[in-house]
Design an enzyme around this catalytic site. Structure first.
Site, PDB file in Angstrom:
ATOM      1  N   LYS A  33       1.093  -0.962   0.100  1.00 43.27           N
ATOM      2  CA  LYS A  33      -0.064  -0.037  -0.153  1.00 43.27           C
ATOM      3  C   LYS A  33       0.598   1.216  -0.541  1.00 43.27           C
ATOM      4  O   LYS A  33       1.693   1.184   0.966  1.00 43.27           O
ATOM      5  CB  LYS A  33      -1.148  -0.112   1.263  1.00 43.27           C
ATOM      6  N   ASP A  60      -3.672   4.228  -1.684  1.00 45.07           N
ATOM      7  CA  ASP A  60      -5.418   4.595  -0.386  1.00 45.07           C
ATOM      8  C   ASP A  60      -4.189   6.034  -0.194  1.00 45.07           C
ATOM      9  O   ASP A  60      -4.392   6.364   0.863  1.00 45.07           O
ATOM     10  CB  ASP A  60      -4.816   3.675   0.551  1.00 45.07           C
ATOM     11  N   LYS A  62      -7.247   7.453  -0.453  1.00 44.40           N
ATOM     12  CA  LYS A  62      -8.990   8.224  -0.187  1.00 44.40           C
ATOM     13  C   LYS A  62      -9.582   9.267  -0.746  1.00 44.40           C
ATOM     14  O   LYS A  62     -10.040  10.422   0.015  1.00 44.40           O
ATOM     15  CB  LYS A  62      -9.045   8.087   1.287  1.00 44.40           C
ATOM     16  N   ASP A  65     -13.956  14.180  -3.416  1.00 46.25           N
ATOM     17  CA  ASP A  65     -13.467  15.855  -3.694  1.00 46.25           C
ATOM     18  C   ASP A  65     -14.611  15.818  -4.443  1.00 46.25           C
ATOM     19  O   ASP A  65     -15.951  14.825  -4.539  1.00 46.25           O
ATOM     20  CB  ASP A  65     -12.515  16.377  -4.784  1.00 46.25           C
ATOM     21  N   THR A 115     -11.741   2.388  10.300  1.00 46.15           N
ATOM     22  CA  THR A 115     -11.120   1.910  11.029  1.00 46.15           C
ATOM     23  C   THR A 115     -10.816   2.189  12.810  1.00 46.15           C
ATOM     24  O   THR A 115     -11.036   1.885  13.778  1.00 46.15           O
ATOM     25  CB  THR A 115     -10.396   0.724  10.941  1.00 46.15           C
ATOM     26  N   ARG A 206       1.255  -1.057  10.996  1.00 45.75           N
ATOM     27  CA  ARG A 206       2.630  -0.934  12.411  1.00 45.75           C
ATOM     28  C   ARG A 206       2.709  -2.739  12.842  1.00 45.75           C
ATOM     29  O   ARG A 206       4.358  -3.021  12.821  1.00 45.75           O
ATOM     30  CB  ARG A 206       2.244  -0.392  13.129  1.00 45.75           C
TER      31      ARG A 206
END
Ligand code: C5P
Length: 228
Positions: A33, A60, A62, A65, A115, A206
């Site tokens: 990603k 990613d 996102k 607009d 999330t 992470r």
């Protein structure tokens, strides 16, 4: 196949660090990603770095607009050579349809509820129907707008799979091994649970990126999901 289900998030603003991780992991991970941290600093260079190692890019950023802007953004991303990208379903149907109408575009998945949010956070935003219902409605909107799938937490996978059918792509971040710290993520499950519930892809940042031994951490996850 399980290698293809794991997406490792290159969540860093340091291209050298991202390159090291991709070099280390490209034998066991096939999709990385590229998110806003890396892209804001390096742009297409970050995407090229992954593609050059014969791995695929999940972009990613996102997008959220007005329809015309998002349509152009998808056209630009198509030129970059990414295999899948995200946009916010809350941008609305017209925006989503403008994006899905781009010919020969990458796969598009709509972000439902982040999330990092729970019911309390949603009600603070004036959304009172609860996370599950909100995710379901937004996934439905994604499908109606001819997106390929949606991003949701592992907790909503079973519901989305049941309601949206087997061809709808489900991407699940919010993945943690048992006992691992959740940090800012509020709706988490393990890799095994997420795949078992029906996720097509899990996004892990992470737990791999900040592990002492990222290869070992990635191997453990691939092993865990390959039994499913
Ligand atoms: O470090 P961690 O595994 O929590 O990272 C999860 C990754 O998934 C991050 O790159 C984050 O941007 C991304 N993501 C998310 N929730 C969404 C969509 C994407 O956590 N709804």
């Amino acid at each position: 196949m399980s290698k293809e289900k794991l997406i490792v998030a290159l969540d860093t603003g340091d291209l050298k660090k991202a390159r090291c991780i991709v070099n280390e992991l490209s034998g066991i991970v096939k999709i990385f990603k590229v998110g806003s941290q890396l892209f804001a600093r390096y742009g297409p260079k970050a995407v090229d770095m992954v593609n050059k190692r014969n791995c695929k890019v999940f972009l990613d950023l996102k997008f959220h607009d007005i329809p015309n802007t998002v349509k152009s953004a998808v056209e630009s991303a198509k030129e970059l050579g990414v295999f899948m990208l995200t946009l916010h379903t809350l941008g609305g149907k017209e925006m989503l349809k403008a994006a899905s109408g781009v010919p020969k575009r990458p796969k598009l998945v709509g972000v439902t509820v982040l999330t990092s949010l729970n019911n309390e956070d949603l009600s603070y935003l004036g959304i009172n129907r609860g996370v599950e219902d909100e995710v379901l409605e937004l996934a439905r909107l994604a499908k109606e707008s001819e997106l390929d799938g949606a991003v949701c937490s592992p907790k909503e996978i079973a519901l989305i799979r049941k309601k949206m059918g087997k061809d709808f792509i489900i991407v699940a971040p919010g993945i943690r091994l048992i006992g691992e710290k959740t940090s800012d993520q509020k709706r988490v499950l393990t890799p095994k649970e997420a795949i078992k519930l029906g996720a097509d892809y899990i996004v892990v940042g992470r737990p791999i990126f900040e592990a002492k031994e990222p290869i070992k951490a990635a191997e453990e996850i691939v092993k865990e999901i390959s039994d499913e």
